[in-house]
Design an enzyme around this catalytic site. Structure first.
Site, PDB file in Angstrom:
ATOM      1  N   GLU A 283       1.700  -0.431  -5.061  1.00  0.00           N
ATOM      2  CA  GLU A 283       0.765   0.641  -5.368  1.00  0.00           C
ATOM      3  C   GLU A 283       1.663   1.864  -5.555  1.00  0.00           C
ATOM      4  OE1 GLU A 283      -3.386   2.482  -3.680  1.00  0.00           O
ATOM      5  OE2 GLU A 283      -1.766   2.181  -2.241  1.00  0.00           O
TER       6      GLU A 283
ATOM      7  N   ASP B 198       0.841  -1.191   0.000  1.00  0.00           N
ATOM      8  CA  ASP B 198       0.000   0.000   0.000  1.00  0.00           C
ATOM      9  C   ASP B 198       0.882   1.249   0.000  1.00  0.00           C
ATOM     10  OD1 ASP B 198      -2.701   1.290   0.505  1.00  0.00           O
ATOM     11  OD2 ASP B 198      -1.616   1.964   2.292  1.00  0.00           O
TER      12      ASP B 198
END
Length: 750
Positions: free
Chosen positions: A425, A389
């Site tokens: 990401e 993330d």
């Protein structure tokens, strides 16, 4: 220092000095000190709590905690009634406090109290009144509420602008979870990892609880748990669908934010980690005193046995402790300056995540925490990869994103981590944080440019088809450098964050009122088209159009070069009722509705999705390991990739820049680079995919030799049921009609 800043600092120091008035303000009482327990010296490694046999064959647990600037560390042990005993860790080796405690067995609950200066102006926030979770705890018992006692400062201090400088001396131990000593009893000798090559992968993003909570085939007591995901009924769906990997939304122990708890909500997605070694206890059916570890391992084994890899969505960019006004749960109280990025004003946190804090990955101990955690989940918990993330936050050196950063360098040379699947990401919320296409080899990336292009094409919002051409063929403009391959692009149209696929064709505006934030949360850039009516409708014409658009989107995704990622439930028509930020919806909005399979229309969508995945698995031309060259390899002029207009002619430079709603893509199975495992040339069928986003039908002339003599229809998304389409043949050069808003996939026959 400015006058205002001086006044604030003076006010803060006065508030701190006034009392230890903070204790009286909050009603704190000095209790009798708890009993102490002696400890042997033990060892500084490994970090965390490790049960073992010590000197003279005495069983016990070794505890080791890095707390670089601390003045003292107390280990706190809790019995079944919650009574606390303390162990002074007197040994200090290379900033690691350690000790071996005889008689401490698996199942023992524990935490730490760390002593040091309280001086927020220099970033020092030690407060021994706060019981802290071991960053290396491998199991956690209890849930995180956020009463005032768990804050290191007086949360409700009247002068909020200096509240973070006033130390709160109330004991937090009754209000926070404890770490649990875990027994190591698993060598994974009977496990067989699928080791699916990247090019052959199909990823399925799911939430452990949301996927299983309403599944009628899973026993009630197992729904919403790791055991539920390991149940044959859950695995059967994954196998029938054909995915090769599940990407689990965060399963690290996480905490709920104060603003959600105040509104009666919880953090459902879990992007608020506080324990990087512990499987989230609330997802365990078997217990939270270490049983969750074994249950997670059994889930991984069951998925592996079905040929399915397990990828974890991990949040190492920030923690649940938020900024200076956040709680003191773990790292903040162990060594605030050592773990977090602070601003020049050391009271404040550098925030590249939008969550209040950012881990300081340049610091060796932080880098060690992250890499130790990653290796643990691979070697001891059996997982096969990670999706990071806000990975750009991890790639920052001192301030800027740096692809030669310590984090990326360590991963690249680590003998364990460089062999697993690594997905970035590739952005964060800081300056220069958007890094799509910039991560080095070994890494794949979520490709949001693919998402945006496909959404825009099917709502007929692209000015031309140049962007679509790049995205369908593997995004060579982003990834054809440094030895990267087409599978560096993880292609997705939806993810947990945003509309579901059904909502993408049913809503144009977000409807997040249930989140309690006045519909201000969630993106406004949805690139959605509702077919003319906002939300659910009884108009059968609109509903049929939406189902066709779903077939178009799924077909596009699964025919594109790269690694496709589906979101759980998109193959069933799952809806979140227009909520594009359901992070706090631990209810029917966030859970998968398995009753959709009782609807023939949604069963047909599932059948198409599984059929397309099977087609992808059968045909290597759809999952290439190298980028297309676009050049003729033989005298007949046939190329590995060619693009056609609706006239059946190859696209010219002018065609790429002209407004268009139709694109023909030819994939040659004769020109696939590489060889199979036996060293033989890889040969496959050739295909022509015609994508038409226009609102009216279009006549399309099928290309003739050398491309083909005849074509056979494989998929026609204008049909609800695909059983009618296969077997229809057309001669090359024939003009066929492509229905409005449809994909035709044709195989070169003969």
């Amino acid at each position: 220092m400015s006058s205002a800043a001086e006044q604030e600092a003076v006010a803060g120091r006065q508030a701190t000095g006034n009392g230890r008035q903070a204790a009286a303000v909050n009603g704190a009482r000095r209790a009798a000190p708890p009993p102490t327990v002696p400890a042997w010296p033990g060892a500084p490694t490994p970090l965390g709590a490790r049960f073992r046999v010590g000197p003279d064959g005495v069983a016990g647990t070794n505890f080791a905690l890095w707390a670089g600037g601390a003045e003292g560390v107390e280990l706190c042990l809790f019995d079944e009634s919650g009574k606390e005993s303390r162990v002074r860790l007197a040994e200090l080796t290379h900033e690691i406090w350690h000790g071996f405690v005889p008689g401490v067995l698996p199942g023992q609950r524990y935490g730490y109290r760390v002593h040091g200066r309280w001086d927020p102006w220099t970033g020092a926030r030690w407060n021994p009144a706060k019981l802290l979770l071991d960053p290396y705890a491998r199991a956690v018992d209890g849930d995180f509420g956020l009463p005032p006692e768990v804050y290191g400062h007086v949360r409700d201090w009247p002068q909020q602008h200096v509240a973070d400088t006033v130390r709160d001396d109330r004991d937090s131990a009754p209000h926070v979870p404890k770490g649990v000593v875990v027994h190591d009893d698993d060598d994974w000798a009977d496990d067989r990892r699928p080791k699916t090559p990247w090019a052959d992968s199909v990823i399925y993003e799911l939430h452990v609880k949301g996927f299983t909570r309403l599944h009628p085939g899973i026993p009630e007591e197992l729904r919403g748990t790791y055991a539920g995901l390991a149940h044959p009924a859950a695995i059967e769906h994954l196998v029938n669908l054909g995915v090769t990997a599940v990407e689990l939304l965060p399963v690290h122990q996480f905490a709920h934010e104060d603003h959600l708890l105040r509104r009666g909500l919880k953090n459902y997605w879990g992007y608020n980690s506080i324990g990087y070694f512990a499987p989230h206890a609330a997802y365990a059916a078997s217990g939270t005193r270490g049983q969750q570890v074994g249950e997670f391992k059994r889930m991984v084994r069951a998925l592996h046995a079905a040929g399915i890899e397990v990828i974890l969505d991990v949040v190492y960019n920030h923690t649940a402790e938020a900024g200076e006004l956040g709680p003191a749960l773990s790292l903040k109280g162990i060594d605030n300056r050592g773990y977090y990025r602070l601003q020049d004003d050391a009271r404040r946190y550098a925030d590249y995540t939008g969550c209040g804090n950012t881990l300081h990955v340049v610091q060796p101990q932080v880098l060690r925490l992250i890499t130790d955690s990653l290796r643990y989940w691979v070697t001891e918990m059996g997982v096969d990869g990670f999706r990071f993330d806000l990975a750009a936050a991890l790639a920052r050196s001192m301030h800027d994103v740096d692809m030669l950063s310590p984090f990326l360098a360590v991963i690249a040379q680590d003998p364990v981590l460089r062999r697993v699947k690594l997905i970035a990401e590739p952005w964060d919320v800081g300056s220069g944080g958007y890094q799509v296409g910039a991560f080095p080899p070994l890494w794949t990336e979520w490709n949001d440019r693919y998402r945006n292009a496909v959404r825009d094409f099917w709502r007929h919002a692209l000015p031309d088809v140049r962007e679509m051409g790049y995205r369908l063929s593997g995004s060579s403009d982003l990834y054809a450098w440094g030895g990267r391959r087409p599978y560096a692009s993880v292609n997705f149209i939806t993810a947990h964050d945003g509309f579901t696929l059904r909502d993408l064709v049913s809503y144009e505006r977000k409807h997040n009122e249930a989140n309690g934030e006045g519909n201000r949360d969630g993106t406004d850039d949805n690139r959605a088209w509702n077919g003319g009516t906002e939300g659910e409708t009884d108009d059968e014409g609109v509903r049929a159009l939406r189902r066709r658009q779903l077939r178009n989107l799924l077909t596009t995704l699964l025919l594109s070069t790269g690694v496709p990622m589906l979101v759980a439930g998109d193959e069933l028509g799952r809806t979140q009722r227009g909520n594009n930020n359901a992070y706090c919806q631990d209810n029917e909005i966030g859970w998968l509705d398995w009753g959709l399979l009782e609807d023939p229309g949604w069963r047909a969508l599932f059948a198409l999705t599984s059929r397309l995945i099977a087609l992808r698995h059968r045909h290597p031309v759809l999952r290439r390991r190298a980028f297309f060259s676009g050049r003729a390899q033989t005298a007949d002029g046939l190329r590995d990739l060619a693009w056609f207009t609706s006239r059946g002619t190859e696209m010219t430079e002018q065609d790429w820049y002209a407004p268009a709603a139709t694109l023909g893509m030819y994939l040659s199975g004769r020109d696939i680079p590489g060889r199979d495992e036996r060293g033989e040339q890889i040969l496959d069928d050739s295909f022509l995919a015609v994508l038409h986003a226009g609102e009216r039908p279009v006549d399309f002339t099928l290309p003739g030799p050398p491309w083909a003599e005849r074509y056979e229809v494989v998929v026609d998304t204008s049909r609800e049921e695909q059983g009618e389409a296969p077997g229809v043949e057309h001669r090359a050069g024939t003009e066929i009609t492509i229905p409005a808003r449809a994909v035709l996939l044709l195989r070169v026959a003969g």
